[in-house]
Motif scaffolding. Sequence first.
Motif, PDB file in Angstrom:
ATOM      1  N   PRO A  77      32.481  42.259  37.928  1.00  0.00           N
ATOM      2  CA  PRO A  77      32.386  43.711  37.732  1.00  0.00           C
ATOM      3  C   PRO A  77      33.443  44.464  38.533  1.00  0.00           C
ATOM      4  O   PRO A  77      33.896  44.014  39.587  1.00  0.00           O
ATOM      5  CB  PRO A  77      30.978  44.037  38.233  1.00  0.00           C
ATOM      6  N   GLY A  78      33.827  45.628  38.015  1.00  0.00           N
ATOM      7  CA  GLY A  78      34.754  46.474  38.743  1.00  0.00           C
ATOM      8  C   GLY A  78      36.201  46.210  38.391  1.00  0.00           C
ATOM      9  O   GLY A  78      36.519  45.604  37.365  1.00  0.00           O
ATOM     10  N   TYR A  79      37.089  46.668  39.267  1.00  0.00           N
ATOM     11  CA  TYR A  79      38.519  46.577  38.976  1.00  0.00           C
ATOM     12  C   TYR A  79      39.339  46.134  40.178  1.00  0.00           C
ATOM     13  O   TYR A  79      40.568  46.105  40.115  1.00  0.00           O
ATOM     14  CB  TYR A  79      39.041  47.926  38.461  1.00  0.00           C
ATOM     15  N   TYR A  80      38.680  45.779  41.291  1.00  0.00           N
ATOM     16  CA  TYR A  80      39.364  45.212  42.452  1.00  0.00           C
ATOM     17  C   TYR A  80      38.503  44.049  42.934  1.00  0.00           C
ATOM     18  O   TYR A  80      37.745  44.168  43.892  1.00  0.00           O
ATOM     19  CB  TYR A  80      39.550  46.277  43.540  1.00  0.00           C
ATOM     20  N   PRO A  81      38.588  42.921  42.247  1.00  0.00           N
ATOM     21  CA  PRO A  81      37.582  41.861  42.382  1.00  0.00           C
ATOM     22  C   PRO A  81      37.265  41.423  43.804  1.00  0.00           C
ATOM     23  O   PRO A  81      36.093  41.359  44.191  1.00  0.00           O
ATOM     24  CB  PRO A  81      38.183  40.702  41.579  1.00  0.00           C
ATOM     25  N   HIS A  82      38.262  41.083  44.601  1.00  0.00           N
ATOM     26  CA  HIS A  82      37.995  40.457  45.895  1.00  0.00           C
ATOM     27  C   HIS A  82      37.521  41.436  46.952  1.00  0.00           C
ATOM     28  O   HIS A  82      36.977  41.020  47.975  1.00  0.00           O
ATOM     29  CB  HIS A  82      39.231  39.710  46.385  1.00  0.00           C
ATOM     30  N   THR A  83      37.695  42.752  46.724  1.00  0.00           N
ATOM     31  CA  THR A  83      37.169  43.723  47.669  1.00  0.00           C
ATOM     32  C   THR A  83      35.860  44.345  47.175  1.00  0.00           C
ATOM     33  O   THR A  83      34.971  44.626  47.974  1.00  0.00           O
ATOM     34  CB  THR A  83      38.191  44.846  47.940  1.00  0.00           C
ATOM     35  N   GLN A  84      35.735  44.551  45.859  1.00  0.00           N
ATOM     36  CA  GLN A  84      34.516  45.144  45.324  1.00  0.00           C
ATOM     37  C   GLN A  84      33.402  44.119  45.129  1.00  0.00           C
ATOM     38  O   GLN A  84      32.219  44.462  45.245  1.00  0.00           O
ATOM     39  CB  GLN A  84      34.816  45.836  43.988  1.00  0.00           C
TER      40      GLN A  84
END
Length: 283
Positions: A262-269
């Motif tokens: 999910p989301g658009y900044y995988p490793h931080t979100q």
Amino acid sequence: MAVHVTVWDDRERPADSRARTTSTAPVTTATATPALFVHNIFTWGSDSTYGFAAQRPLADSRQLLLMDRQGYGNSPDTARSDFDIDAEDVVEVLRDEALDAGPGGTHLVGHGNGAVAALIAAARRPDLVRSLALIQPSAFTAAAHHPAVANLLDRVRDGAPGIPKDVTPEQYLRASTEGLGMDMPEPTPRRLRAVATSMRERPIWEADIPLNTIRGAALPVLVICGTWKHAPAAYREHVGLPLTAVAESLTDSLGGRLLRVPGYYPHTQEPVLVNAALREFWD
């Protein structure tokens, strides 16, 4: 070495070791294959906003190496950041790690433009790479046949103006975040230096990605991308669609595995999902 590398190693040590550790994980072998991370624009290796700070838990089982590309973090300044030079720096770090850890290669992880450098480095020295994980790679030329990517390349190659000389790094950071409906990180001197370097990067659409060489090396490949649901509309249209197309194309052309989170900044979100996937991939 031309670049700075942050080293994280939180594995438990023998009782008589003086090494400090914060890990509560079981004792693991010291020979676990290390992992090298290469960051994207606006950031540096250990950054908590766009970098790999959320991957620190992975250091409980192996050594993590977080490279600051030239002009970013603790690495020296550069007149112009360049993915080919970054790739050479990656190879140098991999070579040094091979001398320390022995044969077998290092797990290589790249995000965005850093993933392009990782791809080029893996093609140059596949013998130094154990596996290749690509987080929303900006390898647009490797998927130029896809309509969303072709449209992007047409815009930037034929009509997109360059960054005006009077635009400051803070103004550029604001336009690149708030201008697309996202929060702007604090414009600290360290952040603004990273943004200034990003403004001078060699255009990523000039990268020649040697896919045949990488495919011929038969490296295990994991590609991670976001679903881009709930992303700001302009960001999803102009950035998300091309990046998704690249992720799908690279997965097919390199015979890899694609993970959507999910989301658009995988490793931080979604660090829990991404970290679990990396653990499984490495094991």
